[in-house]
Design a protein around this motif. Structure first.
Motif, PDB file in Angstrom:
ATOM      1  N   UNK A 189      -1.802  23.832  20.643  1.00  0.00           N
ATOM      2  CA  UNK A 189      -3.310  23.817  20.025  1.00  0.00           C
ATOM      3  C   UNK A 189      -2.727  24.565  18.697  1.00  0.00           C
ATOM      4  N   UNK A 190      -3.087  23.349  17.796  1.00  0.00           N
ATOM      5  CA  UNK A 190      -3.223  23.524  16.376  1.00  0.00           C
ATOM      6  C   UNK A 190      -4.026  23.950  15.740  1.00  0.00           C
ATOM      7  N   UNK A 191      -3.789  25.413  15.192  1.00  0.00           N
ATOM      8  CA  UNK A 191      -4.200  26.783  14.707  1.00  0.00           C
ATOM      9  C   UNK A 191      -3.885  26.770  12.957  1.00  0.00           C
ATOM     10  N   UNK A 192      -4.749  27.263  12.307  1.00  0.00           N
ATOM     11  CA  UNK A 192      -3.502  28.070  11.173  1.00  0.00           C
ATOM     12  C   UNK A 192      -3.184  29.212  11.234  1.00  0.00           C
ATOM     13  N   UNK A 193      -2.308  28.779   9.847  1.00  0.00           N
ATOM     14  CA  UNK A 193      -1.439  30.255  10.344  1.00  0.00           C
ATOM     15  C   UNK A 193      -0.830  30.845  10.993  1.00  0.00           C
ATOM     16  N   UNK A 194      -2.145  32.002  10.178  1.00  0.00           N
ATOM     17  CA  UNK A 194      -3.459  33.240  10.494  1.00  0.00           C
ATOM     18  C   UNK A 194      -2.950  33.840  12.291  1.00  0.00           C
ATOM     19  N   UNK A 195      -3.767  32.834  12.627  1.00  0.00           N
ATOM     20  CA  UNK A 195      -3.786  32.631  14.565  1.00  0.00           C
ATOM     21  C   UNK A 195      -2.868  32.425  15.039  1.00  0.00           C
ATOM     22  N   UNK A 196      -1.626  32.371  14.918  1.00  0.00           N
ATOM     23  CA  UNK A 196      -0.818  31.799  15.828  1.00  0.00           C
ATOM     24  C   UNK A 196      -0.358  33.027  16.867  1.00  0.00           C
ATOM     25  N   UNK A 197      -0.112  33.668  16.520  1.00  0.00           N
ATOM     26  CA  UNK A 197       0.136  35.400  17.267  1.00  0.00           C
ATOM     27  C   UNK A 197      -0.966  35.401  18.118  1.00  0.00           C
ATOM     28  N   UNK A 198      -1.619  35.709  18.204  1.00  0.00           N
ATOM     29  CA  UNK A 198      -2.723  34.981  18.913  1.00  0.00           C
ATOM     30  C   UNK A 198      -2.669  34.387  20.325  1.00  0.00           C
ATOM     31  N   UNK A 225      22.747  12.200   9.203  1.00  0.00           N
ATOM     32  CA  UNK A 225      23.478  13.634   9.616  1.00  0.00           C
ATOM     33  C   UNK A 225      22.063  14.668   9.192  1.00  0.00           C
ATOM     34  N   UNK A 226      22.466  15.632  10.054  1.00  0.00           N
ATOM     35  CA  UNK A 226      21.281  16.471   9.889  1.00  0.00           C
ATOM     36  C   UNK A 226      22.226  18.332   9.136  1.00  0.00           C
ATOM     37  N   UNK A 227      22.474  18.291   8.834  1.00  0.00           N
ATOM     38  CA  UNK A 227      22.720  20.100   8.782  1.00  0.00           C
ATOM     39  C   UNK A 227      21.394  21.185   9.453  1.00  0.00           C
ATOM     40  N   UNK A 228      21.852  21.623  10.734  1.00  0.00           N
ATOM     41  CA  UNK A 228      20.660  22.210  11.079  1.00  0.00           C
ATOM     42  C   UNK A 228      21.157  23.763  11.236  1.00  0.00           C
ATOM     43  N   UNK A 229      20.271  24.785  11.212  1.00  0.00           N
ATOM     44  CA  UNK A 229      20.261  26.329  10.491  1.00  0.00           C
ATOM     45  C   UNK A 229      19.624  26.922  12.584  1.00  0.00           C
ATOM     46  N   UNK A 230      20.026  27.799  13.046  1.00  0.00           N
ATOM     47  CA  UNK A 230      19.599  28.340  14.108  1.00  0.00           C
ATOM     48  C   UNK A 230      19.134  29.714  14.062  1.00  0.00           C
ATOM     49  N   UNK A 231      18.335  30.287  13.403  1.00  0.00           N
ATOM     50  CA  UNK A 231      18.348  31.726  13.189  1.00  0.00           C
ATOM     51  C   UNK A 231      17.139  32.691  14.415  1.00  0.00           C
ATOM     52  N   UNK A 232      17.957  32.870  15.072  1.00  0.00           N
ATOM     53  CA  UNK A 232      17.056  33.824  16.761  1.00  0.00           C
ATOM     54  C   UNK A 232      16.632  35.084  15.810  1.00  0.00           C
ATOM     55  N   UNK A 233      15.559  35.149  16.311  1.00  0.00           N
ATOM     56  CA  UNK A 233      14.237  36.116  16.020  1.00  0.00           C
ATOM     57  C   UNK A 233      14.021  37.270  17.397  1.00  0.00           C
ATOM     58  N   UNK A 234      13.707  38.240  17.111  1.00  0.00           N
ATOM     59  CA  UNK A 234      13.200  39.702  18.081  1.00  0.00           C
ATOM     60  C   UNK A 234      11.719  39.602  18.027  1.00  0.00           C
ATOM     61  N   UNK A 235      11.135  38.813  17.029  1.00  0.00           N
ATOM     62  CA  UNK A 235       9.797  39.819  16.957  1.00  0.00           C
ATOM     63  C   UNK A 235       8.965  38.467  17.022  1.00  0.00           C
ATOM     64  N   UNK A 236       8.037  37.979  17.203  1.00  0.00           N
ATOM     65  CA  UNK A 236       7.044  36.934  16.650  1.00  0.00           C
ATOM     66  C   UNK A 236       6.342  36.440  15.675  1.00  0.00           C
ATOM     67  N   UNK A 237       6.435  38.210  15.508  1.00  0.00           N
ATOM     68  CA  UNK A 237       5.970  37.898  13.460  1.00  0.00           C
ATOM     69  C   UNK A 237       6.886  37.354  13.115  1.00  0.00           C
ATOM     70  N   UNK A 238       8.148  37.296  13.340  1.00  0.00           N
ATOM     71  CA  UNK A 238       8.632  37.553  12.042  1.00  0.00           C
ATOM     72  C   UNK A 238       9.191  35.512  12.106  1.00  0.00           C
ATOM     73  N   UNK A 239       9.191  34.896  13.589  1.00  0.00           N
ATOM     74  CA  UNK A 239       9.456  33.808  13.908  1.00  0.00           C
ATOM     75  C   UNK A 239       8.362  32.623  12.843  1.00  0.00           C
ATOM     76  N   UNK A 240       6.878  33.391  12.894  1.00  0.00           N
ATOM     77  CA  UNK A 240       5.598  32.860  12.096  1.00  0.00           C
ATOM     78  C   UNK A 240       5.854  33.106  10.934  1.00  0.00           C
ATOM     79  N   UNK A 241       6.366  34.327  10.657  1.00  0.00           N
ATOM     80  CA  UNK A 241       6.343  34.342   8.654  1.00  0.00           C
ATOM     81  C   UNK A 241       7.659  33.862   8.440  1.00  0.00           C
ATOM     82  N   UNK A 242       8.694  33.048   9.363  1.00  0.00           N
ATOM     83  CA  UNK A 242       9.849  32.223   8.741  1.00  0.00           C
ATOM     84  C   UNK A 242       9.448  31.232   8.492  1.00  0.00           C
ATOM     85  N   UNK A 243       8.741  30.679   9.493  1.00  0.00           N
ATOM     86  CA  UNK A 243       7.734  28.964   9.347  1.00  0.00           C
ATOM     87  C   UNK A 243       7.383  28.821   8.031  1.00  0.00           C
ATOM     88  N   UNK A 244       6.117  29.758   8.003  1.00  0.00           N
ATOM     89  CA  UNK A 244       5.802  29.446   7.003  1.00  0.00           C
ATOM     90  C   UNK A 244       6.082  30.258   5.437  1.00  0.00           C
TER      91      UNK A 244
END
Length: 500
Positions: A368-377, A219-238
């Motif tokens: 497109x695989x890029x360093x995390x700091x370039x994902x927003x662009x 089994x996998x315990x899976x958490x879903x977190x909605x985000x309202x800004x792309x920078x929030x998603x990137x920061x959470x992944x980082x």
């Protein structure tokens, strides 16, 4: 609901009356063959030796014929994940028949399985799960071959911990340009071992590989977190990549700013958390289920691990909506959802025979695989150039043979997967070039299975990011006449030199 077109009825006929039953019976036959072959392990190993000798014989015949054109595999276009309609470049090469579809051995003490390259993700994972094991990196689509994941690149939601797929590969057995067999690993022929991944079969012919395995949890315990800004998603992944607490980590962006980040932990039992069997035939396609958390808010559920492994199989992420636009509707799912997932070869055939020409003009399929700091662009460029959603976000690292890579194991990269029709109706080729230019200029790279418009100069600059001794290795192992340069296999521009 979208109204059916006449071609939809043709698709239905081909799927229900012809293709689906044949595909199902072929899969049953192949699984029985695979199981029977492994049960007679001595026979499997002897068969492997004979099949390798057959490959060697063909390579030597190429040399004796004068070695006038490079070699390539004879694998047909329909079995490839590539969006190329046909692999016409193969018509001008010396084709090698490669029939290597077996699981050879498993060493549970060392945590290793040895396989041939044509074994698929689904076949190997089913085999391992029956024995209480799985792979640390399980690719999203069951029909992908293990050899393809090495040669063309592989990434998954566990890659933030384990790296790209090649990072769990421990050795390769290769037939080289002179017909000899060479084994390479982290300690033996290390330069070749580091160069094989992403080489697309241009430094030798892969005939077997050893892969690390890990204990399976159901089994996998899976958490879903909605985000309202792309920078929030990137920061959470980082942040979660650095923290390393979760076993799985990925995100979907459903618009320029809104998305959902998912993080999971493998567990032995569901506990008190609701269990959602997302793999049942009538369940919504996974990306639509994820989208629902934009309205319902943050949530946690437990899903069967096997269902999670298969979550993208039915809709091929979200691409099946372009071929069968009504297939995700509730009525269709309840009545006919059991026929999915369809084999990739069937999907490719349907696409090639029935798709509107617009498919090939305006369709984008690229990572497109890029360093995390370039994902927003990259996300901003997708919004202005293509406006394709959802977009897949998957963090990873380069954890293998670091002296051959530009990025260190500490560098966080994110795969931005853009798959679909560009809605801006602009110049798709120009838009793709802009994204590729930005990616290459910022120490990123693109997966080689997809279509690319890179020039040779751009490609060489990009390829050095993860294999900067490729040219040196090709010279050392005398591959330059025997196999085409990887650019000439994966690029439109490069393939033209073989198709004239």
């Amino acid at each position: 609901m979208e109204q059916p077109h006449w071609s939809d009825f043709v698709r239905l006929f081909l799927i229900f009356v012809v293709s689906a039953p044949i595909s199902f019976l072929r899969q049953v036959k192949e699984n029985l063959r695979l199981h029977s072959t492994f049960q007679k392990q001595e026979n499997a190993l002897k068969s492997h030796e004979d099949r390798v000798k057959n490959v060697q014989k063909q390579v030597r015949a190429w040399s004796e014929s004068g070695a006038k054109v490079p070699m390539c595999s004879s694998r047909p276009s329909a079995k490839s994940i590539s969006q190329m309609q046909t692999m016409a470049y193969k018509d001008t090469m010396y084709r090698i028949d490669i029939d290597l579809p077996n699981i050879l051995s498993i060493d549970e003490d060392k945590g290793l399985v040895r396989i041939e390259p044509m074994v698929t993700v689904g076949q190997l994972n089913d085999f391992l799960i029956q024995r209480g094991w799985t792979m640390p990196v399980v690719a999203e689509l069951d029909d992908l071959t293990m050899g393809g994941l090495v040669m063309g690149g592989g990434i998954e939601v566990t890659s933030h911990k384990h790296g790209f797929f090649q990072c769990v590969c421990k050795s390769y057995e290769m037939v080289m340009s002179d017909g000899s067999v060479l084994v390479c690993s982290d300690t033996v022929n290390r330069d070749l071992f580091a160069t094989i991944p992403w080489s697309y079969g241009t430094v030798g012919i892969l005939v077997s590989m050893e892969i690390q395995i890990t204990p399976y949890k159901p089994f996998l315990e899976l958490k879903y977190v909605p985000v309202k800004r792309k920078h929030q998603a990137i920061q959470l992944l980082r942040g979660e990549t650095v923290r390393g607490f979760y076993d799985t980590l990925e995100g979907f962006m459903f618009s320029a700013e809104e998305g959902v980040v998912m993080m999971g932990r493998y567990v032995d039992q569901p506990g008190d958390i609701p269990l959602n069997r997302i793999g049942r035939w009538f369940k919504p396609w996974f990306y639509e289920h994820v989208r629902s958390f934009l309205k319902s808010g943050e949530g946690v559920e437990v899903v069967p691990t096997l269902d999670f492994f298969h979550r993208h199989n039915k809709p091929i992420f979200w691409l099946l909506r372009y071929i069968l636009p009504w297939a995700h509707q509730p009525a269709f799912r309840y009545l006919f959802g059991w026929i999915f997932p369809l084999p990739l070869s069937l999907i490719n055939n349907l696409r090639n025979k029935l798709a509107n020409p617009e498919w090939f003009r305006n369709f984008v399929l690229q990572d497109y695989i890029v360093p995390v700091e370039h994902v927003a662009k990259v996300l901003e460029l997708n919004e202005t150039e293509f406006h394709i959603y959802p977009v897949w976000l998957c963090p990873t690292r380069h954890l293998d043979c670091s002296e051959y890579r530009t990025h260190s194991p500490q560098d966080i990269l994110i795969d931005v997967g853009i798959y679909g029709f560009e809605e801006r109706r602009g110049d798709r080729k120009l838009g793709q070039r802009r994204l590729e230019d930005f990616t290459v200029d910022n120490q990123g790279f693109v997966f080689l299975y997809a279509e690319t418009d890179l020039s040779r100069e751009q490609f060489d600059k990009m390829y050095k990011t993860y294999s900067y001794k490729y040219e040196e290795v090709r010279r050392k192992y005398e591959c330059e006449r025997a196999f085409p340069h990887v650019f000439n296999k994966i690029s439109k521009v490069g393939r033209q030199s073989f198709c004239k």
